[in-house]
Design an enzyme around this catalytic site. Structure first.
Site, PDB file in Angstrom:
ATOM      1  CB  CYS A 106       5.028  -6.030   3.626  1.00 50.65           C
ATOM      2  SG  CYS A 106       4.704  -4.567   4.411  1.00 50.65           S
ATOM      3  CB  CYS A 188       8.808   1.811   4.868  1.00 47.26           C
ATOM      4  SG  CYS A 188       9.383   0.096   5.084  1.00 47.26           S
ATOM      5  CB  CYS A 191       3.835   2.309   4.293  1.00 44.22           C
ATOM      6  SG  CYS A 191       4.012   1.737   2.747  1.00 44.22           S
ATOM      7  CB  CYS A 214       4.252  -5.879   7.523  1.00 46.25           C
ATOM      8  SG  CYS A 214       5.150  -5.899   9.192  1.00 46.25           S
TER       9      CYS A 214
HETATM   10  S1  SF4 Z   1       5.968  -0.969   4.807  1.00 44.49           S
HETATM   11 FE1  SF4 Z   1       5.480  -0.046   2.658  1.00 44.49          FE
HETATM   12  S2  SF4 Z   1       7.506   0.424   1.794  1.00 44.49           S
HETATM   13 FE2  SF4 Z   1       7.946  -0.946   3.687  1.00 44.49          FE
HETATM   14  S3  SF4 Z   1       7.882  -2.964   3.108  1.00 44.49           S
HETATM   15 FE3  SF4 Z   1       5.835  -2.538   3.511  1.00 44.49          FE
HETATM   16  S4  SF4 Z   1       4.691  -1.774   1.641  1.00 44.49           S
HETATM   17 FE4  SF4 Z   1       6.828  -1.522   1.357  1.00 44.49          FE
END
Ligand code: SF4
Length: 235
Positions: A106, A188, A191, A214
């Protein structure tokens, strides 16, 4: 209270999302930007209507759902807003970091690009709503982000799910197809999972991991009566 704090005009109700967006347009002009997750079409439509010319930023993490990209295209074709697709730095390529280090993933794919986007801006519109979950339950419609040194505007902060639905119907807007498949919160694809009836709306984000946000909305809130530091999830 932070010296740079800008407060919402007293005659604008926190439920008046159109009024808040129009106020932000008057207040911040070309310094204003919207970051949109395209989970739903409401805020993009409000900004295109009441703050025309404001850039709409999509943070392309390289892991967005195809359905989300579809909605981006549909809305852009209809509303003609200036779209900025912002990607991670060149040395960040698709990999498997999300499998073992979600914080680092993230940071490279969301937080760094967002910080780049916000450099030099004075007003940042987000889609945060209080009903999204406990971490957003006390968020004000306007707050100062001490980390990025700008004013953050949350026009939908007091809207319910019913308000969102009514706006979509009234304006005949296209929807993210994932919502009707059980994804009330969309990020995403690695996730995000659908949620069961009765589950928290954000229960499908980083499910099974000790992570609920995040880092995009780490900020210091400042209102006329209260100042607290908090960390909220992504829109
Ligand atoms: S939500 Fe998951 S895939 Fe997207 S940036 Fe964060 S860790 Fe990476």
């Amino acid at each position: 209270m932070t010296a740079q704090m800008t407060t919402l005009a007293a005659d604008i109700a926190e439920t008046d999302a159109a009024g808040i967006v129009a106020w932000a347009h008057r207040e911040f002009g070309s310094g204003l930007v919207l970051t949109a997750s395209f989970e739903d079409p409401v805020l993009v439509h409000l900004v295109a209507t009441h703050a025309p010319g404001t850039p709409v930023v999509l943070l392309d993490t390289q892991y967005l759902f195809a359905e989300t990209l579809w909605l981006v295209e549909k809305l852009q074709q209809r509303l003609k807003f200036p779209l900025e697709i912002v990607r991670p730095l060149d040395d960040v390529q698709p990999d498997d970091q999300w499998q073992f280090d979600v914080e680092g993933c993230c940071a490279r794919r969301k937080v760094e690009p967002l910080n780049r986007v916000l450099q030099g801006r004075t007003g940042w519109i987000t889609g945060i709503r209080r009903v999204d979950g406990p971490t957003r339950a006390t968020t004000p419609p306007v707050q100062y982000d001490d980390v990025r040194q700008l004013t953050k505007i949350n026009p939908l902060i007091a809207w319910s799910d019913e308000d969102v639905e009514a706006y979509i119907v009234a304006n005949d807007l296209p929807r993210n197809p994932l919502v009707e498949r059980g994804y009330p919160s969309i990020g995403c694809w690695p996730c995000t999972r659908p949620v069961a009836p009765g589950e928290d709306k954000r229960a499908g984000r980083w499910a099974g991991q000790n992570k609920t946000e995040c880092g995009l909305h780490v900020t210091t809130k400042a209102t006329a009566n209260v100042t607290t530091t908090t960390s909220e999830g992504q829109s």
